[in-house]
Design an enzyme around this catalytic site. Structure first.
Site, short mmCIF file in Angstrom:
data_model
loop_
_atom_site.label_atom_id
_atom_site.label_comp_id
_atom_site.label_asym_id
_atom_site.label_seq_id
_atom_site.Cartn_x
_atom_site.Cartn_y
_atom_site.Cartn_z
CE LYS A 291 -102.24 -67.88 -58.67
NZ LYS A 291 -103.31 -66.93 -58.98
CG ASP A 292 -100.41 -72.10 -55.69
OD1 ASP A 292 -100.93 -71.01 -55.40
OD2 ASP A 292 -100.96 -72.97 -56.39
NE ARG B 124 -101.92 -60.70 -56.90
CZ ARG B 124 -102.77 -60.61 -57.92
NH1 ARG B 124 -102.88 -59.48 -58.60
NH2 ARG B 124 -103.52 -61.65 -58.27
NE ARG B 125 -106.47 -62.18 -58.78
CZ ARG B 125 -106.48 -63.50 -58.84
NH1 ARG B 125 -107.16 -64.20 -57.94
NH2 ARG B 125 -105.80 -64.14 -59.78
NE ARG C 173 -109.46 -71.43 -50.55
CZ ARG C 173 -109.04 -72.52 -49.93
NH1 ARG C 173 -109.03 -72.57 -48.61
NH2 ARG C 173 -108.61 -73.56 -50.60
NE ARG D 295 -111.49 -69.31 -56.58
CZ ARG D 295 -110.42 -68.74 -56.04
NH1 ARG D 295 -110.07 -67.53 -56.39
NH2 ARG D 295 -109.71 -69.37 -55.14
CB CYS E 127 -99.12 -66.38 -51.77
SG CYS E 127 -99.94 -67.74 -50.97
#
Length: 322
Positions: A84-85, A132-133, A154, A160, A247
């Site tokens: 996804k990166d 997106r989230r 981040r 996190r 992204c």
């Protein structure tokens, strides 16, 4: 001239605990198929050292460029990326030789007091650095009759989850695959169904990349490739590319294989674009035969993107999380 079998293959990886873990799994598999030792070469990327939010530093490619530069300079033989990166455009001189079998593609909630998403109180503060989230979590909350506050964060997994443990946030959302790969999957208090929150294109999948000129290594790494994973994520990334989104855009996509008994005969591709506040989503799906080639998988993604654009997705794409 064939390389000596005792000469180590150098695997370029980011330094994070997650990257090292997933690269370690790939290294073990490469040792098995090649009979050669594999050594990890740690490389720091711009995305690792910048404290800015991903959407501000461009998102796409910030974790990838340094690894690719090392490949092109001959400092490493191959590299492992979170798919996804990766930017959707592939450089001519590099090739993704393998996409191993995908891990769990879903998003995972890590909340205080073991809460699920539905159990979170109205006004709950949820940490995520992903537009997106943000769009889909807000939409899901609204569908449950409540509001949430998404807080941009981040950092690595420890950082996190630390926001929740310290009481700063009620919950954070992470990729389930990342938690599983570092052995912390049991810390998820809820796994968000793809029926509610579509993952990032390629989420849970890895890309093993090397020089396009290294035919021997391409063949060896190809042993790790999972054709079903490759077909699914190629369709997802085609959708992303056709929407002209990096992204840092609020795009979710997921392709799953549909089986009739034991025989996989169809692929369903779902895509979503939404406003960050979750009030407007364009979400569509298409189902067709399992793509048998790169071109067929790309066509599936482009077709769904065209339908989404016709339904107004373009007007939602301009939003960026700042």
């Amino acid at each position: 001239m064939n390389p000596r079998l005792d000469q180590p293959l150098r695997l370029g990886t980011r330094r994070s605990k997650l990257a090292m873990s997933q690269s370690g799994h790939v290294a073990d598999a490469v040792r098995e198929v090649t009979g050669r030792p594999v050594e990890l070469v740690e490389i720091t990327t711009y995305g690792d050292v910048s404290r800015e939010h991903l959407a501000q530093i461009g998102g796409t490619g910030v974790f990838v460029t340094a690894l690719r530069d090392a490949l092109l300079r001959g400092e490493v033989d191959f590299a492992v990326h979170s798919l996804k990166d990766l930017p959707t455009a592939q450089p001519d001189d590099l090739v993704i030789a393998a996409m191993p079998r995908r891990e769990d593609p879903r998003d995972a909630l890590v909340a205080r007091d073991g809460l699920t998403f539905e159990q979170l109180p109205d006004g709950a503060r949820i940490g995520t650095g992903s537009p997106r989230r943000t769009a889909q979590l807000n939409h899901l909350a609204l569908s449950l009759g409540k509001r949430i506050e998404t807080v941009p964060i981040r950092g690595n997994v420890d950082t996190r989850i630390g926001f929740v443990r310290d009481g700063e946030l009620d919950a954070v959302v992470l990729a389930a695959a990342g938690l599983n790969r570092i052995g912390r999957g049991d810390e998820a208090t809820d796994l968000l169904s793809v029926d509610s929150v579509l993952p990032a294109p390629g989420q849970g999948a890895l890309a093993v990349e090397c020089l396009a000129s290294d035919a021997g290594l391409i063949a060896a790494l190809g042993e790790l490739d999972d054709p079903n994973t490759r077909a699914a994520v190629t369709a997802e990334r085609s959708l992303l590319a056709a929407l002209e989104a990096g992204c840092s855009a609020p795009v979710g996509a997921f392709a799953d294989l549909l089986a009739d008994g034991q025989i996989v005969n169809e692929m369903r591709l779902r895509g979503v674009v939404g406003t960050l506040d979750g009030t407007t989503l364009v979400q569509l799906s298409t189902t067709g035969p399992v793509p048998q080639s790169y071109d067929e998988a790309m066509a599936l993604g482009r077709e769904l993107a065209d339908e989404m654009l016709a339904k107004g997705a373009a007007g939602l794409m301009g939003e960026r999380s700042l």
